[in-house]
Design an enzyme around this catalytic site. Structure first.
Site, mmCIF file in Angstrom:
data_model
loop_
_atom_site.group_PDB
_atom_site.id
_atom_site.type_symbol
_atom_site.label_atom_id
_atom_site.label_comp_id
_atom_site.label_asym_id
_atom_site.label_seq_id
_atom_site.Cartn_x
_atom_site.Cartn_y
_atom_site.Cartn_z
ATOM 1 N N HIS A 73 84.653 20.242 25.480
ATOM 2 C CA HIS A 73 83.229 20.524 25.334
ATOM 3 C C HIS A 73 83.044 21.703 24.390
ATOM 4 C CE1 HIS A 73 84.629 23.132 28.606
ATOM 5 N NE2 HIS A 73 83.660 23.970 28.260
ATOM 6 N N MET A 74 81.895 21.747 23.788
ATOM 7 C CA MET A 74 81.580 22.826 22.852
ATOM 8 C C MET A 74 80.339 23.564 23.351
ATOM 9 S SD MET A 74 80.960 22.610 18.726
ATOM 10 C CE MET A 74 79.355 21.800 18.837
#
Length: 227
Positions: A73-74
């Protein structure tokens, strides 16, 4: 998390480390897809900033070196750091833009720009490497988590001016003052820009009037000459 397409192994998307152990081009394509998906979110955040506060400020995108969730995830985070959700030193240091635990998206993408030898090398000093932008992706899969986690224990300091702070309440109070100063400068700049634009518009209108007057005078003079 990126959308998994046919043929994609979910294990490759466990975190940034596992992704960077994968095929270089596929790993890069995945990160670029995350970047593309983030653009609309950033635009929405900036629209809300302007609507609520009259200006927009920096938004960062990136990854935690040691993620808290077991899927790739970012993070997308605004640079004010005064949200009520920010409650402790570990949380603040994990997003500090210069400490090294938060890996900026543009830095991660630069890891793919070197040749294969550079891409596969391992840095002995991650924080220094990040600062010099010479770090490479393969070190992410080999460097022990403890080398990053120690960064979360660093003393609190303002990411803007580096002034040390004794605790989170004093840090957030300081950051709010810094943010309000940024807001005042931005709004003042906007006002000056509007004044300049109004003056340019007025100059343009005055020039048009002068041109019209001169044209009428020329026409009038020509008519008198005909008589």
């Amino acid at each position: 998390m990126p959308r998994l397409l046919e043929g994609m192994e979910s294990a490759k998307y466990r975190n940034l480390r596992s992704l960077l152990q994968w095929d270089r081009e596929r790993a890069k394509a995945t990160i670029l897809r995350l970047q593309q998906d983030s653009k609309q979110i950033i635009e929405d955040i900036e629209d809300e900033m302007i609507r609520l506060h009259g200006f927009k400020w920096k938004i960062w995108t990136g990854f935690h070196a040691v993620p808290s969730m077991e899927h790739l995830h970012m993070h997308i985070i605004s640079s004010d750091f005064i949200s009520p959700s920010l409650k402790n030193k570990k949380h603040y240091n994990s997003f500090h833009p210069k400490l090294g635990f938060f890996l900026h998206l543009h830095d991660v993408l630069e890891w793919f720009e070197g040749d294969d030898e550079v891409y596969q090398s391992v840095s002995s000093n991650q924080s220094e490497a990040l600062t010099r932008l010479t770090c490479v992706s393969k070190q992410m899969s080999r460097l022990p988590s403890s080398e990053y986690e120690r960064l979360l224990k660093e003393d609190l300091s303002c990411w803007r001016c580096k002034v040390s702070q004794k605790n989170i309440p004093t840090l957030k109070a300081h950051l709010e003052v810094e943010w309000k100063r940024e807001q005042e400068k931005a709004i003042l700049h906007q006002k000056r820009k509007r004044v300049e634009e109004d003056e340019e518009d007025q100059d343009g209108e005055d020039k048009e009037k002068d041109d019209d007057t001169a044209k009428k005078q020329r026409v009038g003079g020509e008519e008198e000459g005909d008589h």
